[in-house]
Structures are given as C-alpha cells and as structure tokens.
Design a protein around this motif. Structure first.
Motif, PDB file in Angstrom:
ATOM      1  N   GLU A  41      49.796 -31.129  43.830  1.00 17.19           N
ATOM      2  CA  GLU A  41      50.761 -31.709  42.874  1.00 17.19           C
ATOM      3  C   GLU A  41      50.087 -32.023  41.540  1.00 17.19           C
ATOM      4  OE1 GLU A  41      52.798 -35.013  44.764  1.00 17.19           O
ATOM      5  OE2 GLU A  41      53.223 -33.679  46.469  1.00 17.19           O
ATOM      6  N   LYS A  42      48.863 -32.564  41.642  1.00 17.63           N
ATOM      7  CA  LYS A  42      48.120 -32.877  40.418  1.00 17.63           C
ATOM      8  C   LYS A  42      47.835 -31.588  39.625  1.00 17.63           C
ATOM      9  CE  LYS A  42      43.537 -34.619  39.319  1.00 17.63           C
ATOM     10  NZ  LYS A  42      42.277 -34.979  39.969  1.00 17.63           N
ATOM     11  N   LEU A  43      47.431 -30.553  40.342  1.00 16.16           N
ATOM     12  CA  LEU A  43      47.150 -29.278  39.680  1.00 16.16           C
ATOM     13  C   LEU A  43      48.391 -28.752  38.968  1.00 16.16           C
ATOM     14  CD1 LEU A  43      45.305 -26.797  39.137  1.00 16.16           C
ATOM     15  CD2 LEU A  43      46.277 -25.808  41.216  1.00 16.16           C
ATOM     16  N   GLU A  44      49.520 -28.803  39.640  1.00 11.18           N
ATOM     17  CA  GLU A  44      50.751 -28.249  39.045  1.00 11.18           C
ATOM     18  C   GLU A  44      51.106 -28.990  37.757  1.00 11.18           C
ATOM     19  OE1 GLU A  44      53.529 -28.104  42.352  1.00 11.18           O
ATOM     20  OE2 GLU A  44      52.733 -26.125  42.943  1.00 11.18           O
ATOM     21  N   LYS A  45      50.913 -30.297  37.742  1.00  6.20           N
ATOM     22  CA  LYS A  45      51.147 -31.074  36.504  1.00  6.20           C
ATOM     23  C   LYS A  45      50.165 -30.644  35.425  1.00  6.20           C
ATOM     24  CE  LYS A  45      53.329 -35.370  37.974  1.00  6.20           C
ATOM     25  NZ  LYS A  45      52.897 -35.610  39.395  1.00  6.20           N
ATOM     26  N   ASN A  46      48.884 -30.536  35.815  1.00  5.46           N
ATOM     27  CA  ASN A  46      47.848 -30.147  34.847  1.00  5.46           C
ATOM     28  C   ASN A  46      48.120 -28.762  34.248  1.00  5.46           C
ATOM     29  OD1 ASN A  46      46.378 -32.497  35.199  1.00  5.46           O
ATOM     30  ND2 ASN A  46      44.942 -31.608  36.683  1.00  5.46           N
ATOM     31  N   LEU A  47      48.526 -27.827  35.111  1.00  7.32           N
ATOM     32  CA  LEU A  47      48.773 -26.453  34.645  1.00  7.32           C
ATOM     33  C   LEU A  47      49.960 -26.410  33.687  1.00  7.32           C
ATOM     34  CD1 LEU A  47      48.359 -24.489  38.014  1.00  7.32           C
ATOM     35  CD2 LEU A  47      46.793 -24.412  36.070  1.00  7.32           C
ATOM     36  N   ALA A  48      51.045 -27.092  34.065  1.00  8.22           N
ATOM     37  CA  ALA A  48      52.248 -27.101  33.218  1.00  8.22           C
ATOM     38  C   ALA A  48      51.916 -27.747  31.863  1.00  8.22           C
ATOM     39  CB  ALA A  48      53.383 -27.830  33.918  1.00  8.22           C
ATOM     40  N   ASN A  49      51.161 -28.850  31.897  1.00 11.85           N
ATOM     41  CA  ASN A  49      50.744 -29.492  30.649  1.00 11.85           C
ATOM     42  C   ASN A  49      49.937 -28.543  29.787  1.00 11.85           C
ATOM     43  OD1 ASN A  49      51.895 -31.952  31.012  1.00 11.85           O
ATOM     44  ND2 ASN A  49      50.072 -32.907  31.908  1.00 11.85           N
ATOM     45  N   TYR A  50      49.060 -27.806  30.425  1.00 11.90           N
ATOM     46  CA  TYR A  50      48.166 -26.926  29.663  1.00 11.90           C
ATOM     47  C   TYR A  50      48.951 -25.901  28.846  1.00 11.90           C
ATOM     48  CZ  TYR A  50      43.969 -24.486  28.333  1.00 11.90           C
ATOM     49  OH  TYR A  50      42.961 -23.942  27.580  1.00 11.90           O
ATOM     50  N   VAL A  51      49.913 -25.240  29.483  1.00  7.34           N
ATOM     51  CA  VAL A  51      50.638 -24.177  28.758  1.00  7.34           C
ATOM     52  C   VAL A  51      51.898 -24.700  28.076  1.00  7.34           C
ATOM     53  CG1 VAL A  51      49.737 -22.421  30.344  1.00  7.34           C
ATOM     54  CG2 VAL A  51      52.059 -23.306  30.688  1.00  7.34           C
ATOM     55  N   LYS A  54      57.758 -26.418  31.542  1.00  9.78           N
ATOM     56  CA  LYS A  54      58.342 -27.504  32.326  1.00  9.78           C
ATOM     57  C   LYS A  54      57.773 -27.505  33.743  1.00  9.78           C
ATOM     58  CE  LYS A  54      62.848 -29.620  33.135  1.00  9.78           C
ATOM     59  NZ  LYS A  54      64.301 -29.440  33.005  1.00  9.78           N
ATOM     60  N   TYR A  55      57.609 -26.319  34.308  1.00  9.62           N
ATOM     61  CA  TYR A  55      57.125 -26.220  35.695  1.00  9.62           C
ATOM     62  C   TYR A  55      55.935 -25.275  35.819  1.00  9.62           C
ATOM     63  CZ  TYR A  55      61.764 -28.056  36.766  1.00  9.62           C
ATOM     64  OH  TYR A  55      62.893 -28.816  36.801  1.00  9.62           O
ATOM     65  N   ALA A  56      55.045 -25.615  36.758  1.00 10.12           N
ATOM     66  CA  ALA A  56      54.030 -24.682  37.245  1.00 10.12           C
ATOM     67  C   ALA A  56      54.095 -24.781  38.763  1.00 10.12           C
ATOM     68  CB  ALA A  56      52.647 -25.060  36.741  1.00 10.12           C
ATOM     69  N   LEU A  57      54.312 -23.652  39.420  1.00  8.87           N
ATOM     70  CA  LEU A  57      54.353 -23.630  40.886  1.00  8.87           C
ATOM     71  C   LEU A  57      53.110 -22.906  41.363  1.00  8.87           C
ATOM     72  CD1 LEU A  57      57.081 -24.854  41.719  1.00  8.87           C
ATOM     73  CD2 LEU A  57      57.524 -23.304  39.828  1.00  8.87           C
ATOM     74  N   SER A  58      52.243 -23.614  42.043  1.00 10.11           N
ATOM     75  CA  SER A  58      51.033 -22.969  42.538  1.00 10.11           C
ATOM     76  C   SER A  58      51.396 -22.094  43.739  1.00 10.11           C
ATOM     77  CB  SER A  58      50.008 -24.027  42.940  1.00 10.11           C
ATOM     78  OG  SER A  58      50.514 -24.811  44.002  1.00 10.11           O
ATOM     79  N   VAL A  59      50.703 -20.977  43.844  1.00  8.58           N
ATOM     80  CA  VAL A  59      50.968 -20.027  44.936  1.00  8.58           C
ATOM     81  C   VAL A  59      49.642 -19.448  45.452  1.00  8.58           C
ATOM     82  CG1 VAL A  59      53.289 -19.450  44.098  1.00  8.58           C
ATOM     83  CG2 VAL A  59      51.350 -18.083  43.346  1.00  8.58           C
ATOM     84  N   SER A  60      49.753 -18.602  46.474  1.00 11.48           N
ATOM     85  CA  SER A  60      48.564 -18.160  47.195  1.00 11.48           C
ATOM     86  C   SER A  60      47.723 -17.106  46.476  1.00 11.48           C
ATOM     87  CB  SER A  60      48.977 -17.651  48.565  1.00 11.48           C
ATOM     88  OG  SER A  60      50.147 -16.873  48.452  1.00 11.48           O
ATOM     89  N   SER A  61      48.265 -16.415  45.481  1.00  8.99           N
ATOM     90  CA  SER A  61      47.498 -15.422  44.721  1.00  8.99           C
ATOM     91  C   SER A  61      48.325 -14.974  43.521  1.00  8.99           C
ATOM     92  CB  SER A  61      47.176 -14.194  45.586  1.00  8.99           C
ATOM     93  OG  SER A  61      48.354 -13.468  45.872  1.00  8.99           O
ATOM     94  N   GLY A  62      47.675 -14.225  42.631  1.00  9.30           N
ATOM     95  CA  GLY A  62      48.413 -13.644  41.516  1.00  9.30           C
ATOM     96  C   GLY A  62      49.415 -12.613  42.000  1.00  9.30           C
ATOM     97  N   THR A  63      49.022 -11.870  43.024  1.00  9.64           N
ATOM     98  CA  THR A  63      49.930 -10.871  43.585  1.00  9.64           C
ATOM     99  C   THR A  63      51.185 -11.549  44.131  1.00  9.64           C
ATOM    100  OG1 THR A  63      48.010  -9.547  44.200  1.00  9.64           O
ATOM    101  CG2 THR A  63      50.087  -8.964  45.249  1.00  9.64           C
TER     102      THR A  63
END
Ligand code: PLP
Length: 377
Positions: A41-51, A54-63
């Motif tokens: 959850e912390k990562l998703e907030k950090n990622l969304a803030n970075y770019v 509104k949302y960043a959904l972390s997933v298992s790979s780029g693919t």
C-alpha cells in the motif's frame, strides 16, 4: 589486468543501500504479511505520487501489467491492437494471449519509438487499442497518439516498462492520458529483486477493475465478479522498491548525466566520420532515463567482439523485430514490410549503463568503442 565492466551494475547499487535494503526485507520476513499488505500500500502511494497519477496498482510483472490493461479493456478475439515491432516480446505477447491480433507499425528512425503517421493508415473498425512503447526510457509521442484516439473507442496503453521516471514536457511517463504499464524487473531504471510491475491510471473504474483482475477477479473475499489472474506484487519486492524509490531521483539524475556524457565523449573522441556512430536522439522537451544507452554502428558484431575482448559487455535490444518472429508468422507480415525496424535491429547495440557507472570506466568504454568502430570500417 583486464577490466571487467558490469553491464547494469546492480551490485554497486545494492552495496550503496545495503543496510536499508536488508532491514526492509527482514522486517517483511518478520511481519508474516507476504502478499499485498502495508508495504504494498505504501509503495502504491509512493508510485502514484511520483508520476502524479490518481492510482498506481502494483502487479506481478511488467508483462502482467500489460496483460491486465488489455483484460480491463475487454480486448479479445476479433480485435486488433496496433504496436511497434521494435520492442521486447512481451508488448505483443499479451495481445496474442488475450486472443487479439497484433498489428505492427514501423518506428521513427531517430527516436526508435512507434511512428504515429505509420499507425494512422492501419486503424479500422477492429482496432481496439494502440500500445506505444517508451523505448530505452524515452517517452513515446503519447500526446500525438492521444489526439489520434480522442473521441473514438480506441484505448491507449503506454508500455512504460523501460521509462519509469522519464519526462515529456514536465509530465511523467506512466501518466499520459492512457493506462501506463511499467516493470520493476531488476535491471529496469527502477528495479526490485525479482519480478514486479505497476499499472497507472486516473480513472476510478479502471483502477477498480485492475485491482480486482490482479486478484482473481475478486471484489470481496471469495466473491468473483470477473475472470482474473494471480497478478499481485509481494511485500518483499514492495519493501525493496520503497527503499530504492527514496534514492530514485538521484539515480535518475546520474543516469541522465551518464547518458549525455556518453554522447559528448563519443563525439569528442571519434576520429572518423561521426555519422559512423549514431548516438541516441532526445527530442526537445523530453527526458530519457536511459534504460539502455543504445548506439547504431555498421559492423555491430565485429565491434561487439572487440569490446567484449576488453571486458566491455554489450547487448542487442532487439535483434529481430517482432513482425518477423516465428511466433507471429500468422499475423501476415514478412521481411521488408517494416524497413526502419529491420534496419535499426541490424545496427543497434547497447553499452554498459547504470547510475553507478564510473567516469573512468566510461572513458575506457568510449575509447575502446571509437577504436573498434574505426578499425572495422
Ligand atoms: C521489460 C519489458 C516488458 C516486460 O516486463 P517484465 O517485468 O519483464 O514482465 C515489457 N515491455 C518492455 C518494453 C520491456 O522492456
């Protein structure tokens, strides 16, 4: 003694943040929360803030990020998705995996990114999405693609697997009026210690859909609205990324400097006709994160051999354009159809690149490169 230069210096990066990384990983081990949870959850907030999305959904790979994007848009058999053939296989693989047809359009010879003018004539009533790739960390012409699809039902997905942190006129990659899909494969600009990725959106519905699809289409515990996948990120990877993200701005600044230094040093050192070595072209207003520092030379194999003999590893991103890969033989393309991609794939060569590349190692690489190119002319 011969030098041996690492291609993407992950070891120096680990040593630089070792204490923080070790602690973060051990904390997860002790937490008993291994899949999703607070680090994620912390990562998703950090990622969304970075770019700035509104949302960043972390997933298992780029693919899986790309696959989930296509699934969220309900792209399926009978549909066509237009993309570049000059990319890693995953971009087109996911199109075929959902049953749709990859349609390849040629690239721009200077940026190596998908050419909007080559895409235009390929659009028809079956076209459901366009996936430009921000190759080597240079943002694709996402504004032009947005103009092209605006007001139509065609979806736009940025394959930003190499470009997290890149900027186009003040706007961050992954947040260009499209679903942004990135990868945290270890050697990407922001990498974890395994597989990982993220999908970025500003749309509430899309975010909800991706969040559900990555978790077996679940909307509440054991209540499955959609057919999804196991596409979640694990907490150890999120913890690693949270540590690395805190250093990311400095790393990007270092990458940008090293990338532009390469170009300046090559131009200064080469004794032959400078057109013998084509260095990366960065258009006005765009900032590349140099996921790769890739040049073009005529006698690539001979040049690479000479460099390898001197402890300088090289790589080819990518040697065979996707439209002529065996697995896409059924898509109706043949050699000669996309001449720019075919030409570039024969000449392209990546040099060692990382935020930790030392100036004297870079001088050594440039000197060896210039000599090798001159000798193999
Ligand atoms: C790395 C990469 C992917 C796939 O990412 P993974 O995390 O390895 O699955 C997709 N597209 C491009 C352009 C990439 O470079």
């Amino acid at each position: 003694m011969n030098r041996q230069i690492p291609f993407a210096d992950l070891k120096s990066q680990y040593n630089a943040y070792k204490e923080e990384l070790d602690k973060a990983v051990l904390d997860v081990m002790g937490s008993s929360m291994y899949i999703m949870g607070p680090e994620v959850e912390k990562l998703e907030k950090n990622l969304a803030n970075y770019v700035g999305s509104k949302y960043a959904l972390s997933v298992s790979s780029g693919t899986d990020a790309l696959l989930l994007a296509l699934m969220a848009y309900d792209i399926k058999a009978g549909d066509e998705v237009i993309t570049t053939p000059f990319t890693f296989i995953a971009t087109a693989e996911v199109i075929a995996l959902v049953g749709a047809k990859p349609v390849f359009a040629d690239i721009d010879e200077k940026t190596y990114n998908l050419d909007v003018e080559k895409v235009k004539p390929l659009i028809n009533e079956r076209t459901k999405a366009i996936i430009p790739v921000s190759l080597y960390g240079l943002p694709a012409d996402m504004d032009k693609f947005y103009e092209l699809v605006k007001g139509t039902n065609i979806k736009l997905i940025e394959d930003a697997c190499q470009s997290f942190g890149a900027v186009d006129n003040g706007k961050y990659s992954c947040n260009y009026n499209s679903l942004g899909c990135t990868s945290f494969f270890p050697s990407k600009p922001l990498g974890c210690y395994g597989d990982g990725g993220a999908v970025f959106t500003n749309d509430d519905k899309e975010a909800e859909m991706i969040a559900s699809l990555r978790n077996h289409g679940q909307i509440a515990r054991y209540k499955h609205k959609y057919i999804g996948i196991n596409g979640r990120l694990d907490a150890v990877q999120a913890a690693v990324l949270n540590v690395k993200l805190a250093h990311f701005k400095e790393e990007i600044a270092a990458r940008i400097k090293i990338g532009s230094d390469y170009t300046a040093k090559i131009k200064a050192a080469y004794k032959g006709d400078i057109s013998d070595i084509i260095t990366p072209y960065i258009p006005e207003g765009k900032v590349s994160v140099y996921a790769q520092y890739s040049i073009r030379v005529k006698n690539r194999e001979e040049v690479a051999k000479k460099l390898n003999e001197q402890g300088i590893p090289t790589a080819i991103h990518y040697p065979i354009p996707l439209h002529i890969q065996e697995c896409y033989a059924g898509c109706g393309f043949k050699e000669g159809d996309l001449p720019i991609s075919e030409k570039v794939s024969k000449e392209i060569m990546s040099l060692p690149m990382s935020a930790f590349l030392k100036a004297d190692d870079q001088d050594y690489i440039v000197e060896a490169l210039c000599k090798a190119v001159l000798e193999t002319k």
